[in-house]
Design an enzyme around this catalytic site. Structure first.
Site, mmCIF file in Angstrom:
data_model
loop_
_atom_site.group_PDB
_atom_site.id
_atom_site.type_symbol
_atom_site.label_atom_id
_atom_site.label_comp_id
_atom_site.label_asym_id
_atom_site.label_seq_id
_atom_site.Cartn_x
_atom_site.Cartn_y
_atom_site.Cartn_z
ATOM 1 C CG ASP A 1 2.840 0.719 7.658
ATOM 2 O OD1 ASP A 1 2.906 -0.267 7.003
ATOM 3 O OD2 ASP A 1 2.085 0.744 8.642
ATOM 4 C CG HIS B 1 1.354 3.430 12.171
ATOM 5 N ND1 HIS B 1 0.051 3.167 12.372
ATOM 6 C CD2 HIS B 1 1.650 3.128 10.872
ATOM 7 C CE1 HIS B 1 -0.489 2.421 11.222
ATOM 8 N NE2 HIS B 1 0.449 2.445 10.421
ATOM 9 C CD GLU C 1 -2.741 -1.859 5.620
ATOM 10 O OE1 GLU C 1 -2.655 -2.868 6.323
ATOM 11 O OE2 GLU C 1 -2.425 -0.928 5.954
ATOM 12 C CD GLU C 2 -1.417 2.036 7.381
ATOM 13 O OE1 GLU C 2 -2.154 1.875 8.424
ATOM 14 O OE2 GLU C 2 -0.109 2.117 7.247
ATOM 15 C CD GLU D 1 1.358 -4.123 5.836
ATOM 16 O OE1 GLU D 1 1.905 -3.460 6.804
ATOM 17 O OE2 GLU D 1 0.543 -3.471 5.149
ATOM 18 C CG HIS E 1 -0.405 0.012 2.580
ATOM 19 N ND1 HIS E 1 -0.137 1.255 3.291
ATOM 20 C CD2 HIS E 1 0.118 -0.953 3.443
ATOM 21 C CE1 HIS E 1 0.562 0.952 4.450
ATOM 22 N NE2 HIS E 1 0.684 -0.461 4.525
ATOM 23 C CG ASP F 1 -3.004 3.570 2.471
ATOM 24 O OD1 ASP F 1 -2.512 2.721 1.834
ATOM 25 O OD2 ASP F 1 -4.067 3.556 3.315
#
Length: 380
Positions: free
Chosen positions: A109, A352, A140-141, A169, A78, A80
């Site tokens: 990520d 994150h 995805e997020e 991931e 992903h 995003d």
């Protein structure tokens, strides 16, 4: 294929992707940048938008290249990212190398992993038969409603179905290569509602307090032991995540009470089964339940795919990987419906977080691991 060193350098590629702000749901520039990298490598690229507000629109990218009959190997990920938040030492969307680390939102990520895979493609033998595809979402997020599921429909429309899939991931825990995910637990959230009759606390016979009934429901749920875990999964767990009666006064019996629970469950259960079980407990006290099943559990039994990934990790880093099913959900929960799937990527220590960063050496090593896995998957 003759490409410049910049084209094949995972660090340079990661910088280009990080420099494109792509907070979920992502669209636009970051997909154009990736498309421009893939087309010179002979990939057909299909970009499309799916969904509407509030969870969309979402952009997705499906790319594939076939060089003859053979196995279809897919890489999924992903573009995003979560919102960066305030307090970064540098602009989160202006990639910056400090020392041996590359900083920027998405470095771990998971724009870094996508960059490593694109770099790996440059060094694959040209005569490898089979199909390589990239399944890249911008969702995805977020709600994960208009991303990988929409991509799977698009793949079917193009007649594409992978035989093996690797999701990039960030699975590594202490150092690159120490953890491969071969499964994930399922996830379901439930909202429990109990209605009553509002009234004065001095006249309880004229009211119906919903709180004691909700407490009994939650007590029964809290007492449940779903399982003890099994060979590959930890025990399923139920957590009460919210309790609310919306009552600002001291002398009023509220008209309603609500609670929310979250269940992470292993492959001994299904989401619908758990919803039915909680619904029955709530109904015994006059409560009702709303539920959202975010994903079912999946397990790819150890075998050819996990062996290929573990072998490549060993060859590049010398690390013996642990096979694991811990952690949250990922889009592998959807892709597991198509074929065996495992997850492997960068160290997740800063994902994150403020000042998210990836080690430059890890990006280089990951590109080589991905190259070895892809070459082995197509040559087998």
């Amino acid at each position: 294929m003759s490409k410049t060193s910049t084209d094949a350098n995972p660090i340079d590629i990661a910088e280009k992707l990080i420099a494109c702000p792509s907070v979920t749901p992502a669209t636009g520039e970051v997909f154009a940048v990736l498309e421009a990298m893939l087309k010179p490598l002979g990939f057909t690229v299909d970009r499309f938008l799916a969904g509407e507000a509030p969870d969309g629109p979402v952009e997705n990218l499906l790319a594939w290249r076939t060089t003859g009959p053979g196995r279809h190997f897919a890489f999924a990920g992903h573009l995003d990212v979560v919102p960066p938040g305030n307090g970064w030492a540098s602009d989160p969307f202006r990639p910056e190398i400090r020392g041996e680390l590359l900083y920027g939102r998405g470095a771990v990520d998971m724009k870094g992993a996508i960059a490593a895979y694109v770099a790996a493609l440059h060094d694959l033998p040209e005569d490898l038969p089979g199909t390589i595809s990239l399944i890249i979402t911008g969702d995805e997020e977020g709600a994960a409603v208009h991303g990988t599921l929409a991509l799977m429909e698009r793949m079917a429309a193009h007649g594409l179905r992978p035989d093996l899939c690797l999701v990039g991931e960030p699975t590594s825990s202490r150092r690159l290569g120490d953890v491969i995910k071969i499964g994930r637990r399922g996830s379901v959230n439930m909202w429990i509602h109990v209605d009553g009759v509002q009234g004065h606390v001095a006249y309880p016979h004229l009211a119906n307090n919903p709180i004691p009934r909700l407490i009994r429901i939650l007590s029964a749920i809290d007492a449940l032991v779903l399982d003890e875990g099994n060979d590959w999964f930890q025990a399923s767990n139920i957590e009460i995540t919210n309790l609310d009666v919306g009552n600002p006064t001291t002398n009023v019996i509220p008209a309603a009470a609500q609670a929310r629970i979250s269940i992470r469950f292993n492959n001994e259960h299904g989401g619908t089964e758990l919803v039915d079980r909680i619904t029955a407990i709530a109904a015994a006290e006059g409560g009702r339940v709303e539920a959202k099943i975010s994903g079912e559990p999946f397990l790819t039994e150890p075998g050819m795919l996990s062996d290929m990934v573990a072998g490549a990790i060993r060859d590049v880093t010398g690390v013996e990987a642990e096979l694991s099913t811990t952690g949250g959900t990922s889009d592998a929960r959807f892709l597991s419906r198509l074929c065996p799937v495992v997850e492997f990527g960068l160290n997740n220590a800063t994902m994150h977080k403020l000042d998210e960063a990836v080690a430059l050496a890890d990006l280089r090593d990951l590109a080589e691991i991905y190259r070895l896995v892809t070459a082995k998957a197509l040559a087998s």
